[in-house]
Write an enzyme that holds these catalytic residues in place. Structure first.
Site, PDB file in Angstrom:
ATOM      1  CG  ASN A  90      39.981 -11.616  22.363  1.00 32.76           C
ATOM      2  OD1 ASN A  90      41.173 -11.438  22.625  1.00 32.76           O
ATOM      3  ND2 ASN A  90      39.316 -10.828  21.531  1.00 32.76           N
ATOM      4  CB  SER A 142      47.134  -8.619  29.750  1.00 29.35           C
ATOM      5  OG  SER A 142      48.075  -7.576  29.637  1.00 29.35           O
ATOM      6  CE1 TYR A 155      43.397  -4.919  28.615  1.00 32.20           C
ATOM      7  CE2 TYR A 155      45.632  -4.932  29.486  1.00 32.20           C
ATOM      8  CZ  TYR A 155      44.695  -5.393  28.581  1.00 32.20           C
ATOM      9  OH  TYR A 155      45.066  -6.324  27.635  1.00 32.20           O
ATOM     10  CB  ALA A 157      41.823  -3.934  38.437  1.00 29.80           C
TER      11      ALA A 157
END
Length: 261
Positions: A90, A142, A155, A157
């Site tokens: 995470n 995400s 982020y 990528a």
């Protein structure tokens, strides 16, 4: 919390989604190692919540982007817990900047933490799980896995890479009884997202087919499912927890009811 006899490690569990996942697993009977990098106080707060609810947990520091730190983190978990049945990757960071202004150091930091960290933790955890005869790994992706987020190129990528990494890892590790999957949250209301928009729920709820933003419990429930026995034949998959947000495309005719009239 009645123990199910299984042990998990959740990276980046000092706050936000990571904290919610750790608490959700504990409520399902998992013993949990709460990993953090810098926020020791936050990790202790996560652990206190779990222990106050009758769960078992440990707190472990470790920079997921550093191979030596990852090895030490896993060794400490095994010393305390004795087994590793679940790893949740995470830990993550992001930089809010346009592509043409993003600093190389910020790009490196995000890729190092989000993508390289997922690789390093997965590799070391899988070596343990292989010897144990199996386990589960859940990577946190995400909506950026498939939708472009302006000003978050590093982020996006990293998260897109995590989804493809999940597939390859599932293919390679399946023979050892290790299942690898990805949970991709949509708009989840946490400390960080409220900083992006003070009225976060009011901004995103109207855009989401289910009419609300997500909570950390929504993500935790998905992780608990994928980690459990009811998902024992699921591997290499990405489960979007987004209320349908990233399933829709721009539609020029308004609502579906209008289009069908």
């Amino acid at each position: 919390m009645e123990s199910n006899g299984k042990c998990a490690l959740v990276t980046g569990a000092s706050k936000g989604v990571g904290r919610g996942i750790a608490i959700g697993l504990a409520r399902d009977g998992w013993s949990v190692t709460v990993n953090y990098n810098r926020d020791e106080q936050g990790a202790d707060e996560t652990a206190s919540t779990i222990r106050n609810g009758g769960g078992t947990c440990w707190v472990g520091a470790g920079d997921v982007g550093n191979s030596d730190a990852v090895k030490q983190m896993l060794a400490q978990h095994m010393e305390a817990a004795g087994s590793l049945d679940l790893l949740v990757n995470n830990a993550g960071v992001q930089t809010w900047a346009p592509l043409l202004e993003l600093e190389e150091t910020d790009w490196d930091r995000t890729i190092r933490t989000n993508l390289k960290g997922t690789f390093l933790c997965t590799q070391q955890a899988a070596l343990i799980m292989k010897d144990q005869g199996g386990g589960s790994i859940v990577n946190i992706g995400s909506g950026a896995n498939k939708a472009p987020f302006p000003n978050l190129v590093d982020y996006c990528a990293a998260k897109g890479g995590i989804e493809q990494f999940t597939v390859v890892a599932a293919v390679e590790l399946g023979r050892y009884g290790i299942r690898v999957n990805c949970v991709a949250p949509g708009c989840i209301e946490i400390e960080r997202t409220r900083e992006e928009s003070p009225d976060y729920a009011g901004t995103w709820s109207p855009l989401t087919p289910l009419g609300r933003v997500g909570q950390v419990e929504d993500v935790a429930d998905a992780v608990v499912f994928l980690a459990g026995d009811k998902a024992q034949f699921i591997a290499g998959q990405t489960l979007y927890v987004d209320g349908g947000l990233w399933s829709q495309i721009p539609w020029p005719y308004g609502s579906t009811e209008t289009a069908n009239d």
